[in-house]
Structure formats: C-alpha cells, structure tokens
Design a protein around this motif. Structure first.
Motif, short mmCIF file in Angstrom:
data_model
loop_
_atom_site.label_atom_id
_atom_site.label_comp_id
_atom_site.label_asym_id
_atom_site.label_seq_id
_atom_site.Cartn_x
_atom_site.Cartn_y
_atom_site.Cartn_z
N ALA A 1 -6.37 -9.89 3.65
CA ALA A 1 -5.57 -9.15 2.67
C ALA A 1 -6.45 -8.22 1.84
CB ALA A 1 -4.82 -10.12 1.75
N GLY B 1 -1.15 -8.68 4.65
CA GLY B 1 -0.63 -9.22 3.40
C GLY B 1 0.43 -10.28 3.64
N ALA C 1 -5.60 -6.68 -4.47
CA ALA C 1 -5.60 -6.31 -3.05
C ALA C 1 -4.39 -6.88 -2.33
CB ALA C 1 -6.89 -6.81 -2.39
N TRP C 2 -4.02 -8.10 -2.67
CA TRP C 2 -2.84 -8.74 -2.05
C TRP C 2 -1.57 -7.98 -2.41
CZ3 TRP C 2 -0.78 -14.30 -3.43
CH2 TRP C 2 0.10 -14.74 -2.42
N ALA D 1 -5.43 0.97 -1.23
CA ALA D 1 -5.48 1.33 -2.65
C ALA D 1 -5.76 2.82 -2.82
CB ALA D 1 -6.54 0.50 -3.37
N GLY E 1 -6.27 -4.23 1.82
CA GLY E 1 -5.83 -3.71 0.54
C GLY E 1 -6.75 -2.64 -0.02
N SER F 1 2.64 -3.97 -0.86
CA SER F 1 3.46 -2.92 -1.47
C SER F 1 4.33 -2.12 -0.50
CB SER F 1 2.59 -1.97 -2.31
OG SER F 1 1.62 -1.33 -1.50
N ALA G 1 -1.99 -3.13 6.43
CA ALA G 1 -1.94 -3.73 5.11
C ALA G 1 -0.75 -4.69 5.00
CB ALA G 1 -1.85 -2.64 4.04
N ILE H 1 -1.33 -4.89 -3.35
CA ILE H 1 -1.38 -3.57 -2.71
C ILE H 1 -1.01 -3.67 -1.24
CG2 ILE H 1 -2.98 -1.74 -1.98
CD1 ILE H 1 -4.40 -2.17 -4.73
N SER H 2 -1.51 -4.70 -0.56
CA SER H 2 -1.17 -4.85 0.86
C SER H 2 0.30 -5.21 1.04
CB SER H 2 -2.07 -5.92 1.50
OG SER H 2 -1.80 -7.21 0.97
#
Length: 537
Positions: free
Chosen positions: A508, A243, A361-362, A516, A512, A367, A239, A364-365
């Motif tokens: 991404a 990302g 999603a971006w 998640a 993601g 994070s 991720a 989250i990736s």
C-alpha cells in the motif's frame, strides 16, 4: 472505449468530440472470454498483477525479505512528503469550501440530488472506512495510550505520538484519542474528497469518461487519451488493487483471530487463505449480481450491523463517559492537530513513520476506489455542500466510533483489565467485547461485520478497477469484473504468504507514494476546471 458517457441527468449520451480528440487511443475491444479490454491499461495492469502474484507465491521468503525492507525504507524517507501532501489536500478542500467556487453544482446548474441526506451520508461512510474501523477502532487508541503513558515520544523503541504524557494517564488518553482521530478524521476524507469531486466534475459537468485520466484534461489536453492517460490509469489500478489487498489482509487477520477467539478455529496461514478464498467467492456472486442486487444490498446489511454494534457499546459500556468523551476528544484533536500534522523536525519519528505515513499512503491508494463511488452518488450537490458533508459528517461519525470503542477499551485498561492492552492488534476488539455483557453475541456480530466489510470492499473494488481499465465504462462485461475480483483475492493471499501484514502495508505504501504525486497534480486540475464552470444561484 465506447462513446457513451454519463450526462447530468444520468442517461448515456455521446461525448462531445471537442473533449475527446484522439479518442481512438482508448477504444475498448472485445477480447478473449468476452472481456471489454481497455487497451493497453487492462493488459499492462493484468499482466503485471499476474507476474506479482507468481513472484510472491513462488519465492515467499525472498518476497518477505523484500517487503520487510520496503515499508520502513519508504516511510522513513518520504514521511515528510506524505504529511505535507495530506495537509495540502485539507487546505485545498477548505479553500474550495469558503471560495466562490463552492457555488458550482456537480452535474450543472439544473442538476438535482439523487439521494436524500441520510442515504447519502450512509453511503459516504460505508465507502470510506470499512474494515479499518473494525481493526483499528480498539487497537489504535489503546496502543497510543499505552505508549504515551509508559514513556512518551522520543524514547527508545517508542512509537508514541508527541511527548508530555509519560506517567500521566489522563493526558495520555487525550493524546491517544487525538492521534487516532487525526488518522481517521479530516485528512483521509480530504484525500477522498479531492478525487471524488474531480471525477464528478469532469464526468458530469465536462462530459468526459469516469476515469482518472479525465481529471488531467486541463493540464495535458488531448494527451490524456494517449500514453499520458494510460500511465495515470495504470498507476490508479495498482494503487487501488494494493490498497484493497491491504484491507482484505487486515480483514482476514481479524476474522481469523475472532473465529479462533469465539469458536476455536486455529489461526494459521491455511485458515487465512481459506477465509480469503471463501469470502472472495461470496464477493464474486455479488459482483455478478451487479450493483443494485449485490453491492447495495450488502452495504445496507453492513450499516445495520455496524449501527447495532456501535449502539451496543454505547448503551452497555460507560455511556456517560462516551458521550462526554465525544466532545472532549474533538477538543483534544483540535489542540494537537497542528503538532501532529507538522511535516518536518518531528520529535516522534517512529509515530509519524510507523503510523501516519502508512495511513496517508493507504488512504491515497484507496482514493480511486472511494472517490469513484462517492462521485457516482453525489451528482446534484454544490461543491460547498459536497466538501462540507464529505469532510465533516463522516469525520464526526469516525470520532463517535473511535470514542465508543477506543474510549471504552481505555476505561477498562485504566480499571486494571490489562489483557486488552496485551492482546495482539487483531484481537483487541474481541478482548474488549469479552469484558461486556452478551460477549458471545457481540463478538459474533463483530466477526460478521468484518466479513461483510470484506465482501463489500472486494466487490466494490472490482467494479471500480473494472471501470478504470475499461476506459470509464460502468457496464463492462461480468467476466472482466470476475477477473479483477479473483485477482484481488490472489494478491491478498500472495502478500500474506509473502510477508504477512508487513507485506500488505508495504504494498500500500509503495503504490501510494507515486499516486500522491498524481493527486497533487489533480488538485491544480480540479481548481482550473471549477473556474470554468457557471456558479449555481
């Protein structure tokens, strides 16, 4: 893995054995070229990334077709899930903010903050946004405004947010700014806060390694030191890497467009590959230099240039409109937030699937990268202080940035400067700056900012991925950080050549999605871990 972990006062200490039964499963070992290998996360992640780069470069047309299908397939199927997950992260953070758990102090009841508020805020903001603010600061508000005023949501081929603004420029402006702030406000920072707070709690309060697997000790117990933990850390590596590659791709696109706009450098795949390669080389020097000499120094330069560019737009742009628009845009954000965050039965499916799902999603990736950085600079803060500052302060700075850049661009468009709206996404910033005094200087500063954000994202990301693959160690050998820095650049190049920005966004989104699920489970583990902690007085 080494038995060393960070204690509340910052020194290395032996991890208590009652936390790390089965620790042999994650022992690091010195491998070829001096790599401090976290077996098997390093090997699985490294080999998988090598295979991916080979596939994308060897079969670019097939890769482009695949990525062209992947992103819309994921976002159209799981848009409801991304929206629902984002809302849950915000609600968890707000719940911790007002609950008695907010009195827990990161690092223990006697821990003291290491950084002043201004220094802490600067690092929070620099870590969380970076290239995205440069790429989307003008392009997103203008796009939402143009779509909304032209036809509104629900029209064929329209990606406007919601409905009701067609033919109404003032309402389209409010809606466009509200939708932009929605993507850069509370929701992304809630995602970062969940990861950062979880990592900080289990590293500094529980004495566990600074790694994603540690968060899940309340759920899986000692299994986190086996394959359960290996899978969690491997997903986190994928991720983070994809990302970052997405951000690097945006940076390369915008830097190349800016150099062409200002200096005439041709926009081409060759130019983008050269840019990514050159900037990755600078990032390598920063990585080798270390956090203090490299990453920190570049971040400080970054913040100075960002502040100067923001001040330039506020003072030489429509100053009164920007200052009044800051409050007005916050009010519009609050008004439209419930409708924009609704996960089901949306009338603006093109907007939620094309914009919001990708953003969530971006974020989250990103994070693990942002979360680990924030965790490392937040020891000594209470949970309530942490949530309040991580959610509110960076969100307000994002609102100011978007109001200054996006609001100025919209004012030019409504005054008849249509070339801003007609420009490609990566060129909108430079097209707007062209309408202002000292355009050559401000555009040059914009290019420098994109490049320096590019470098700091690459070198910081390398350090984070290295920490994860080394089992939570923050001082793994330099060759290992070099490996990840090089492959971040290679992944960005492979994705650009194998489908352009569509491929970068697809990567991404696809990474993601599973992460998640990991973060939703982390919310439960975080609350369970906080319940066991003594509260600060």
């Amino acid at each position: 893995m080494s038995d060393d972990a960070l204690t509340p006062d910052g020194d290395a200490a032996v991890v208590q054995t009652d936390h790390v039964v089965g620790q042999d499963n994650i022992q690091t070992q010195i491998g070829p070229f001096g790599l401090d290998i976290h077996n098997p996360v390093f090997m699985i992640s490294g080999l998988a990334i090598c295979a991916f780069v080979f596939y994308a470069l060897a079969l670019p047309e097939q890769a482009a077709t695949f990525f062209g299908w992947l992103r819309p397939a994921v976002t159209s199927t799981f848009d409801w899930f991304f929206l629902l997950a984002g809302n849950i992260f915000v609600l968890v953070c707000l719940g911790l903010l007002i609950s008695p758990l907010g009195k827990v102090r990161i690092g223990g009841t006697e821990a003291k903050p290491e950084f002043s508020y201004p220094g802490w805020f600067a690092m929070l903001f620099a870590a969380g946004m970076g290239i995205g603010l440069m790429f989307f600061g003008v392009s997103e508000p203008i796009t939402h405004f143009s779509e909304s005023v032209a036809s509104g949501a629900g029209s064929a081929d329209s990606s406007a947010p919601l409905a009701g603004a067609a033919g109404n420029p003032e309402e389209a402006r409010r809606l466009g700014m509200a939708a932009t702030i929605f993507h850069w406000g509370l929701h992304p920072w809630a995602i970062y806060a969940v990861v950062a707070l979880s990592l900080a709690l289990f590293a500094y309060n529980k004495g566990l390694p600074l790694s994603m697997r540690s968060i899940f000790h309340p759920i899986f117990g000692e299994r986190v030191w086996g394959w359960t933990g290996h899978i969690i850390d491997t997903v986190a590596v994928f991720a983070t890497l994809f990302g970052l590659a997405c951000s690097l791709g945006f940076g390369a696109e915008q830097a190349n467009a800016g150099l062409e706009h200002v200096f005439g450098l041709p926009v081409s795949d060759v130019s983008k590959v050269v840019l990514i390669s050159a900037i990755t080389g600078v990032a390598l020097l920063s990585v080798v230099a270390g956090v203090e000499a490299g990453v920190k120094r570049l971040s400080e330069i970054n913040m100075v240039f960002a502040f100067l560019l923001l001040l330039f737009v506020i003072l030489l742009g429509p100053t009164l409109m920007i200052l009044s628009g800051f409050v007005e845009n916050l009010m519009a954000y609050g008004e439209y937030l419930p409708a924009l965050s609704m996960p089901f039965a949306r009338e603006d499916a093109s907007f939620s699937q094309g914009w919001t799902s990708f953003y969530w999603a971006w974020w989250i990736s990103w994070s693990p990268f942002v979360g680990m950085f924030i965790a490392r600079v937040s020891r000594g803060r209470t949970v309530r202080e942490f949530i309040f500052c991580v959610l509110l302060v960076p969100s307000l700075v994002s609102v100011l940035w978007m109001t200054a850049f996006g609001g100025t661009a919209i004012s030019f468009v409504t005054a008849g400067v249509t070339e801003i709206a007609d420009a490609d996404l990566e060129l909108k910033l430079f097209t707007m700056l062209e309408q202002m005094p000292l355009a050559a200087i401000s555009s040059f500063i914009g290019i420098v900012l994109v490049i320096v954000f590019f470098v700091t994202s690459s070198d910081s990301g390398s350090l984070v991925i290295d920490t994860i693959t080394a089992g939570g160690k923050v001082d793994a050998p330099a060759p290992q950080r070099v490996f990840w820095c090089v492959f971040e650049g290679l992944v960005a190049i492979a994705l650009l050549l194998g489908g352009g920005l569509e491929a970068l966004q697809a990567a991404a989104v696809s990474t993601g999605l599973p992460f998640a699920v990991v973060l939703l489970a982390a919310c439960y583990a975080l609350v369970k871990g906080l319940i066991q902690e003594p509260k600060a007085k």
